[in-house]
Scaffold this motif. Structure first.
Motif, mmCIF file in Angstrom:
data_model
loop_
_atom_site.group_PDB
_atom_site.id
_atom_site.type_symbol
_atom_site.label_atom_id
_atom_site.label_comp_id
_atom_site.label_asym_id
_atom_site.label_seq_id
_atom_site.Cartn_x
_atom_site.Cartn_y
_atom_site.Cartn_z
ATOM 1 N N ASP A 104 -22.604 -62.475 34.059
ATOM 2 C CA ASP A 104 -23.667 -61.524 33.719
ATOM 3 C C ASP A 104 -23.712 -60.321 34.670
ATOM 4 O O ASP A 104 -24.539 -59.429 34.505
ATOM 5 C CB ASP A 104 -25.038 -62.220 33.684
ATOM 6 N N ARG A 154 -21.143 -49.847 32.062
ATOM 7 C CA ARG A 154 -21.554 -50.034 30.660
ATOM 8 C C ARG A 154 -21.633 -51.529 30.343
ATOM 9 O O ARG A 154 -22.554 -51.979 29.684
ATOM 10 C CB ARG A 154 -20.544 -49.332 29.732
ATOM 11 N N ILE A 155 -20.646 -52.282 30.814
ATOM 12 C CA ILE A 155 -20.675 -53.736 30.609
ATOM 13 C C ILE A 155 -20.691 -54.407 31.980
ATOM 14 O O ILE A 155 -19.720 -54.325 32.731
ATOM 15 C CB ILE A 155 -19.450 -54.214 29.799
ATOM 16 N N PRO A 156 -21.777 -55.083 32.328
ATOM 17 C CA PRO A 156 -21.802 -55.773 33.624
ATOM 18 C C PRO A 156 -21.001 -57.074 33.589
ATOM 19 O O PRO A 156 -21.084 -57.832 32.621
ATOM 20 C CB PRO A 156 -23.289 -56.042 33.856
ATOM 21 N N VAL A 157 -20.239 -57.309 34.607
ATOM 22 C CA VAL A 157 -19.486 -58.564 34.773
ATOM 23 C C VAL A 157 -18.926 -58.562 36.196
ATOM 24 O O VAL A 157 -18.648 -57.498 36.741
ATOM 25 C CB VAL A 157 -18.342 -58.686 33.727
ATOM 26 N N ILE A 208 -17.237 -53.090 33.667
ATOM 27 C CA ILE A 208 -16.266 -52.476 32.760
ATOM 28 C C ILE A 208 -16.856 -51.145 32.358
ATOM 29 O O ILE A 208 -18.014 -51.081 31.919
ATOM 30 C CB ILE A 208 -16.038 -53.363 31.508
ATOM 31 N N GLU A 242 -16.859 -56.858 21.844
ATOM 32 C CA GLU A 242 -15.903 -56.308 22.809
ATOM 33 C C GLU A 242 -15.558 -57.376 23.841
ATOM 34 O O GLU A 242 -16.442 -58.101 24.314
ATOM 35 C CB GLU A 242 -16.529 -55.087 23.498
ATOM 36 N N VAL A 265 -15.094 -59.028 27.161
ATOM 37 C CA VAL A 265 -15.652 -58.824 28.504
ATOM 38 C C VAL A 265 -14.780 -59.518 29.539
ATOM 39 O O VAL A 265 -14.556 -59.006 30.632
ATOM 40 C CB VAL A 265 -17.081 -59.418 28.589
ATOM 41 N N PHE A 266 -14.296 -60.688 29.176
ATOM 42 C CA PHE A 266 -13.579 -61.505 30.150
ATOM 43 C C PHE A 266 -12.704 -62.493 29.388
ATOM 44 O O PHE A 266 -13.085 -62.973 28.327
ATOM 45 C CB PHE A 266 -14.596 -62.276 30.997
ATOM 46 N N GLN A 288 -18.723 -59.520 24.027
ATOM 47 C CA GLN A 288 -20.086 -58.969 24.073
ATOM 48 C C GLN A 288 -20.420 -58.386 22.708
ATOM 49 O O GLN A 288 -19.657 -57.610 22.145
ATOM 50 C CB GLN A 288 -20.174 -57.876 25.138
ATOM 51 N N ARG A 303 -23.684 -62.530 24.254
ATOM 52 C CA ARG A 303 -22.275 -62.795 24.549
ATOM 53 C C ARG A 303 -21.877 -64.159 23.996
ATOM 54 O O ARG A 303 -22.666 -65.105 24.073
ATOM 55 C CB ARG A 303 -22.034 -62.769 26.059
ATOM 56 N N ILE A 326 -24.736 -66.649 24.951
ATOM 57 C CA ILE A 326 -25.637 -66.234 26.031
ATOM 58 C C ILE A 326 -26.434 -65.027 25.573
ATOM 59 O O ILE A 326 -25.891 -64.104 24.955
ATOM 60 C CB ILE A 326 -24.816 -65.824 27.273
ATOM 61 N N SER A 348 -27.969 -62.209 27.435
ATOM 62 C CA SER A 348 -28.020 -61.661 28.800
ATOM 63 C C SER A 348 -29.386 -61.055 29.099
ATOM 64 O O SER A 348 -29.838 -61.085 30.241
ATOM 65 C CB SER A 348 -26.956 -60.579 28.972
ATOM 66 N N ARG A 367 -31.655 -63.739 29.762
ATOM 67 C CA ARG A 367 -31.060 -64.550 30.815
ATOM 68 C C ARG A 367 -31.112 -66.040 30.448
ATOM 69 O O ARG A 367 -31.611 -66.873 31.194
ATOM 70 C CB ARG A 367 -31.767 -64.301 32.153
#
Lengths: 356, 293
Positions: A175, A197-200, A219, B61, B63-64, B86, B92, B135, B137, B140
């Motif tokens: 997050d 823009r995208i938190p990680v 990101i 998109e 993210v990881f 995301q 997410r 999730i 976000s 939370r």
């Protein structure tokens, strides 16, 4: 006219000076080179060295194999990794894919303790601290040798990065938050790096002395944040916008001498000089695979080069001391003093850095 | 977004409505949200159904992502090869145990129609299955995917095997008409859900468990989602969204749920237990207890 002539004299002097240096280079008296010390087949047919006795012991990985070796090349223990292995100076946990027990063995492979546990094990470098990370990555627990839970922290967002320093854990989450956890499991600091823009959180690292932290986050844009310990907490002291667009974890490590921060960049390895705040980019032919450094300022970098590997040994601000292409598919690098252990599938090598 | 999710959850409790699509064409539910995983809740769902393509639950998109043996994560990863997308509004989705080499690591945006990988068994996995977690976000929290995916047909009701009382330290199975001592006691139940599309008795956690005493609801468990709560030692722990109960406050053993405390006053009291699954099938058990003077 006079001024023009003196400029010409200056330029001529500069060129002659350069020529002199090129033709008659000054010998520093400290030419460094790497000398092969030994090579061992892994797992190897030779009898393993008896436990105990003098001599440093280092852990290594060589493809699917791992073990402990003495400085003279005598193997103390080798075994094939079950699913994964947590290695440390004082012992290891070789764990199965569906692990229900952690069995800690010493460098000679002797049983030390076994505990019932959930998740996968994580050991600190020395092996004195044992953690368990849940299979869904939402929980980090610290356990003692009796299997008793010292503390457990659960997060709604999966853990994407973990760094350990003595009794502290630095946890980076999907997050975009970073949590610093103390010996009791208490979150002593929580911070969110500058927004993207995208938190990680993609990577976290402690400096060898534990005084600095580094975090790669976000990101669009991706950022590197350097934090300095001030009293009981850390404060951001430098934020760099990166040109990378990683959507995965990446290598981020302070060099052992604490002078540089090495991290994967878009097309290679970035080396940030923490004293001068300058940086250098080392172009790599492909993905960074392995990275290690010494307290005397040597850096070993392994990367994938097409179907093979490329190993480079260098000083961060100097030119490469050694570069070699290899055909192997996996690479392990670990310095022991100024000796470098190189683990390849089925072979372990040691090269020693010498100056002369 | 909080309002949207709350509205969605509210609407879902009223009738079937899906915010997202199933990530696999053949969805065989092999584990539900909130199940006992030894020392933590199962924070997603597992979908068996063999090797098949995995689709995003909505356009999103990347993210990881993580691929075993390729990426330098400084810890072992039980999710195996996984990818995180995301979606709009800070939601997410996480897809775990993907087959080696099946992810397109260069992809940045996925429109929902292109597969993101294939079902595999990488990481901590026995047999091929997809682990899906969702999730929010902004809130939370982890939300139960079964509340935002299209409903699965099922006519098999949950099973209530046993209701137990723990007046002191020892568990005491309860039968109708049992004589119990007065006081406050903890009530527990062994229960689980079964599904008609699984040809053997594969146990799943039910969605809701409610306990009534003399017609009044005194306790309930709702597997709606999980959020963080600071524990006594300062470490965070995950608790159910409704009721704020942690793993240790919900589970006594694998399928043994801690339902809550009952006040037993001399005379007669009626306890009713209702277990409900995601298709709305209910099982109930009623016990009339004689409380000693």
């Amino acid at each position: 006219m006079r001024r023009k002539r003196s400029r010409r004299h200056l330029a001529l002097g500069f060129v002659l000076g350069l020529l002199y240096l090129l033709v008659f280079p000054v010998l520093s008296g400290r030419e460094g080179f790497f000398k092969p010390a030994w090579a061992r087949a892994i797992p190897g047919a030779q009898p393993l060295a008896p436990a105990g006795g003098a001599g440093r012991v280092s852990w290594f990985k060589a493809g699917r194999w791992f073990g402990y070796v003495r400085a003279d090349g005598r193997l103390l223990y080798t075994a094939e990794t079950l699913h994964g292995v947590a290695l440390s100076d004082s012992g290891f946990i070789n764990f199965a894919k569906v692990a229900e027990n952690f069995v800690f063995q010493d460098p000679a492979g002797r049983f030390q303790f076994g505990i019932h546990a959930f998740g996968y094990p994580v050991l600190d470098d020395r092996g004195g601290r044992l953690y368990s990370i849940s299979t869904n990555l939402n929980q980090l627990s610290r356990l003692d040798r009796e299997g008793e839970l010292a503390w457990s922290g659960e997060f709604f967002s999966p853990i994407t990065s973990l760094a350990l320093h003595e009794e502290e854990c630095l946890v980076g989450l999907l997050d975009g938050t970073v949590k610093l956890i103390d010996v009791q499991g208490k979150i002593i600091q929580e911070f969110v790096p500058q927004s993207s823009r995208i938190p990680v959180i993609l990577a976290t690292a402690f400096s060898p002395d534990g005084r600095k932290l580094a975090v790669v986050s976000g990101i669009d844009p991706q950022r590197l944040t350097l934090l300095q310990r001030r009293g009981g907490s850390f404060a951001a002291e430098q934020v760099l916008e990166l040109d990378s667009d990683f959507r995965r974890g990446l290598a981020l490590r302070f060099t052992a001498d604490g002078r540089f921060l090495a991290f994967e960049a878009a097309d290679g390895l970035s080396l940030l000089d923490l004293g001068k705040r300058g940086s250098k980019r080392l172009a790599l032919p492909g993905r960074l695979l392995a990275l290690d450094s010494t307290s005397s300022g040597l850096l070993a970098v392994g990367s994938r080069d097409g179907e093979g590997l490329r190993l480079e040994l260098l000083r961060p601000l100097g030119s490469p001391l050694y570069a070699r292409q290899m055909a192997a598919g996996e690479l392990f690098l670990r310095f022991d003093g100024t000796s470098l252990l190189i683990g390849l599938p089925s072979i372990l090598l040691r090269v020693d850095y010498q100056e002369g | 977004m909080k309002a949207v999710i709350l509205l969605l959850l509210g609407l879902l409790s009223a009738g079937p409505l899906a915010a997202f699509d199933w990530p696999v064409k053949k969805a065989v539910l092999s584990a539900t949200f909130g199940e006992n995983r030894g020392d933590h809740f199962h924070a997603g769902i597992d979908l068996a159904g063999g090797e098949q393509e995995v689709l995003p639950i909505a356009a999103g998109e990347v993210v990881f992502s993580f691929e075993e043996g390729e990426d330098p994560l400084p810890m072992p990863v039980g999710l195996g090869n996984f990818l995180v997308l995301q979606h709009q509004g800070g939601v997410r989705s996480i897809y775990g145990h993907l087959q080696k080499g099946s992810m397109d690591r260069s992809a940045r945006k996925l429109d929902g129609s292109k597969p993101l990988g294939r079902v595999g068994e990488t990481g901590y996995s026995v047999g091929k299955h997809l682990h899906l977690a969702i999730i929010d976000s902004e809130m939370r929290s982890l939300i139960n995917p079964l509340l935002v995916l299209p409903p699965l047909k099922d006519r098999q009701a949950p099973v209530i095997r046993e209701i137990l009382l723990r007046p002191g330290g020892e568990l005491q199975p309860l039968k109708n008409g049992a004589l119990v001592m007065p006081g406050i006691a903890e009530l527990l139940a062994t229960l689980y859900d079964l599904r008609e599309d699984v040809p053997f008795a594969w146990r799943l956690a039910p969605y809701r468990v409610s306990l009534y005493q003399d017609g009044r609801e005194i306790a309930s468990l709702l597997m709606d989602g999980l959020h963080e709560r600071p524990a006594k030692n300062g470490a965070p722990e995950l608790v159910l969204l409704q009721g704020n109960r942690s793993f240790r406050e919900v589970y006594d053993a694998e399928w043994l749920y801690k339902l809550g405390e009952v006040r037993l006053l001399p005379g007669q009291t009626t306890l009713s237990l209702i277990a409900e699954d995601y298709a709305g099938n209910e099982s109930s058990r009623e016990l009339v207890l004689q409380v000693a003077q």
